[in-house]
Design a protein around this motif. Structure first.
Motif, PDB file in Angstrom:
ATOM      1  N   GLY A 121     -31.749  10.475  91.635  1.00 15.66           N
ATOM      2  CA  GLY A 121     -30.414   9.927  91.779  1.00 15.66           C
ATOM      3  C   GLY A 121     -29.585  10.694  92.799  1.00 15.66           C
ATOM      4  O   GLY A 121     -29.866  11.840  93.143  1.00 15.66           O
ATOM      5  N   GLN A 122     -28.560  10.035  93.282  1.00 18.39           N
ATOM      6  CA  GLN A 122     -27.638  10.670  94.208  1.00 18.39           C
ATOM      7  C   GLN A 122     -26.667  11.559  93.443  1.00 18.39           C
ATOM      8  O   GLN A 122     -26.625  11.562  92.215  1.00 18.39           O
ATOM      9  N   LEU A 123     -25.885  12.318  94.176  1.00 17.53           N
ATOM     10  CA  LEU A 123     -24.864  13.137  93.549  1.00 17.53           C
ATOM     11  C   LEU A 123     -23.902  12.232  92.791  1.00 17.53           C
ATOM     12  O   LEU A 123     -23.456  11.211  93.306  1.00 17.53           O
ATOM     13  N   GLN A 124     -23.610  12.603  91.554  1.00 14.83           N
ATOM     14  CA  GLN A 124     -22.837  11.741  90.680  1.00 14.83           C
ATOM     15  C   GLN A 124     -21.330  11.916  90.894  1.00 14.83           C
ATOM     16  O   GLN A 124     -20.847  13.035  91.114  1.00 14.83           O
ATOM     17  N   PRO A 125     -20.579  10.812  90.822  1.00  9.53           N
ATOM     18  CA  PRO A 125     -19.117  10.931  90.926  1.00  9.53           C
ATOM     19  C   PRO A 125     -18.523  11.480  89.636  1.00  9.53           C
ATOM     20  O   PRO A 125     -19.219  11.629  88.623  1.00  9.53           O
ATOM     21  N   ALA A 126     -17.252  11.776  89.670  1.00  9.05           N
ATOM     22  CA  ALA A 126     -16.567  12.252  88.465  1.00  9.05           C
ATOM     23  C   ALA A 126     -16.627  11.167  87.399  1.00  9.05           C
ATOM     24  O   ALA A 126     -16.518   9.981  87.678  1.00  9.05           O
ATOM     25  N   CYS A 127     -16.843  11.612  86.156  1.00  9.28           N
ATOM     26  CA  CYS A 127     -16.981  10.661  85.056  1.00  9.28           C
ATOM     27  C   CYS A 127     -16.438  11.316  83.788  1.00  9.28           C
ATOM     28  O   CYS A 127     -17.001  12.313  83.312  1.00  9.28           O
ATOM     29  N   GLY A 128     -15.355  10.773  83.242  1.00 11.46           N
ATOM     30  CA  GLY A 128     -14.764  11.382  82.058  1.00 11.46           C
ATOM     31  C   GLY A 128     -14.284  12.796  82.362  1.00 11.46           C
ATOM     32  O   GLY A 128     -13.546  13.034  83.314  1.00 11.46           O
ATOM     33  N   THR A 129     -14.745  13.743  81.544  1.00 16.53           N
ATOM     34  CA  THR A 129     -14.374  15.142  81.761  1.00 16.53           C
ATOM     35  C   THR A 129     -15.323  15.846  82.731  1.00 16.53           C
ATOM     36  O   THR A 129     -15.075  16.988  83.106  1.00 16.53           O
ATOM     37  N   ALA A 130     -16.408  15.176  83.109  1.00 15.26           N
ATOM     38  CA  ALA A 130     -17.386  15.769  84.031  1.00 15.26           C
ATOM     39  C   ALA A 130     -16.877  15.661  85.467  1.00 15.26           C
ATOM     40  O   ALA A 130     -16.516  14.568  85.920  1.00 15.26           O
ATOM     41  N   PRO A 131     -16.837  16.777  86.215  1.00 19.12           N
ATOM     42  CA  PRO A 131     -16.360  16.722  87.596  1.00 19.12           C
ATOM     43  C   PRO A 131     -17.392  16.089  88.521  1.00 19.12           C
ATOM     44  O   PRO A 131     -18.543  15.873  88.144  1.00 19.12           O
ATOM     45  N   LYS A 132     -16.989  15.788  89.712  1.00 14.85           N
ATOM     46  CA  LYS A 132     -17.883  15.241  90.725  1.00 14.85           C
ATOM     47  C   LYS A 132     -18.933  16.282  91.101  1.00 14.85           C
ATOM     48  O   LYS A 132     -18.627  17.456  91.284  1.00 14.85           O
ATOM     49  N   GLU A 133     -20.198  15.848  91.193  1.00 14.59           N
ATOM     50  CA  GLU A 133     -21.261  16.771  91.581  1.00 14.59           C
ATOM     51  C   GLU A 133     -21.123  17.123  93.065  1.00 14.59           C
ATOM     52  O   GLU A 133     -20.949  16.242  93.909  1.00 14.59           O
ATOM     53  N   THR A 134     -21.206  18.405  93.349  1.00 14.88           N
ATOM     54  CA  THR A 134     -21.120  18.899  94.716  1.00 14.88           C
ATOM     55  C   THR A 134     -22.374  19.695  95.024  1.00 14.88           C
ATOM     56  O   THR A 134     -22.756  20.566  94.231  1.00 14.88           O
ATOM     57  N   LEU A 135     -23.002  19.418  96.154  1.00 15.97           N
ATOM     58  CA  LEU A 135     -24.289  20.033  96.478  1.00 15.97           C
ATOM     59  C   LEU A 135     -24.228  21.545  96.451  1.00 15.97           C
ATOM     60  O   LEU A 135     -25.132  22.195  95.928  1.00 15.97           O
ATOM     61  N   TYR A 136     -23.186  22.133  96.998  1.00 18.54           N
ATOM     62  CA  TYR A 136     -23.128  23.589  97.119  1.00 18.54           C
ATOM     63  C   TYR A 136     -22.314  24.247  96.011  1.00 18.54           C
ATOM     64  O   TYR A 136     -21.882  25.386  96.156  1.00 18.54           O
ATOM     65  N   ASP A 137     -22.131  23.532  94.911  1.00 22.29           N
ATOM     66  CA  ASP A 137     -21.460  24.100  93.738  1.00 22.29           C
ATOM     67  C   ASP A 137     -22.294  23.776  92.506  1.00 22.29           C
ATOM     68  O   ASP A 137     -22.054  22.773  91.832  1.00 22.29           O
ATOM     69  N   PRO A 138     -23.296  24.606  92.205  1.00 19.20           N
ATOM     70  CA  PRO A 138     -24.197  24.313  91.082  1.00 19.20           C
ATOM     71  C   PRO A 138     -23.499  24.155  89.739  1.00 19.20           C
ATOM     72  O   PRO A 138     -24.054  23.524  88.840  1.00 19.20           O
TER      73      PRO A 138
END
Length: 227
Positions: A121-138
């Motif tokens: 899957g691609q990097l996921q957008p923000a969803c609920g309390t989960a922040p947007k996935e960022t490649l260089y922020d594990p």
């Protein structure tokens, strides 16, 4: 008359000296015990960390084996929510059956779609309390698999080691010769092999925990050749 008095004085000094020696020996014993306890804690913590590290490495390698099969079959098996028949895969010969069964049950659904991304899957957008996935922020990566296995360090398997495995795409590129083959107008069956194919990169991060509070994190870049 003087002899008894001298004897009493000597006995009093001996008692006082004995008490001092007793106190000194007690202090030495306490210090030695504290040092031993510290060493025992250090050894225990090291063993717990080593157990977590081994689990992190072992469970991080599981998606890599699944990747290889996926590329060969050009898809995921139906038991992994894919569309390719299970009969076209050889997972059972490469991965122990009990571990494979756990892997199928451990896939995590995407927050938005409610279905597993199957590691591609691609990097996921923000969803609920989960922040947007960022490649260089594990710290923003969401686990694609949360799996627990038996702790081999216990005879009764009373404790489990578990790992949260997150995989994010890190780009793709054409292999050497692919651009030239495409520019020359080469098309048809076998273009992948003739042109050198493509290369895909993924970041794989595994956070494992072991009984007793042991924890370890391993991170690697997976390089996949597509022909």
């Amino acid at each position: 008359m003087q002899t008894p008095m001298q004897t009493r004085g000597q006995r009093g000094i001996a008692l006082f000296v004995g008490l001092i020696f007793l106190v000194v020996l007690s202090i030495v014993a306490v210090i030695a015990m504290r040092g031993t306890l510290v060493e025992m804690r250090m050894v225990t913590n090291s063993a717990r960390h080593e157990s977590a590290f081994e689990a992190s490495e072992a469970l991080r390698s599981l998606p890599v084996k699944l990747f290889d099969e996926h590329v060969y079959a050009r898809g995921w098996p139906t038991s992994f929510k894919g569309d390719v028949p299970d009969s076209e895969f050889t997972y059972s010969t490469d991965i122990p059956s009990d571990l494979l069964a756990k892997a199928k049950q451990s896939l995590q659904n995407d927050c938005g779609s409610g279905t597993p991304t199957l590691f591609y899957g691609q990097l996921q957008p923000a969803c609920g309390t989960a922040p947007k996935e960022t490649l260089y922020d594990p710290s923003t990566w969401r686990p694609d698999m949360i799996i627990a296995i038996c702790d081999t360090g216990t005879k009764s398997c009373a404790g489990d080691v578990s790992a949260k495995v997150a995989i994010v795409p890190d780009g793709s590129t054409l292999s050497k010769g692919a651009g030239g083959a495409q520019a020359a107008g080469y098309r048809g069956l076998g273009i992948g092999s003739a042109s050198g194919g493509a290369e895909m990169f993924f970041e794989i991060r595994s956070i494992a925990t072991a009984p007793g509070g042991g924890a370890a994190t391993t991170h690697t870049q997976y390089h996949q050749m597509i022909h």
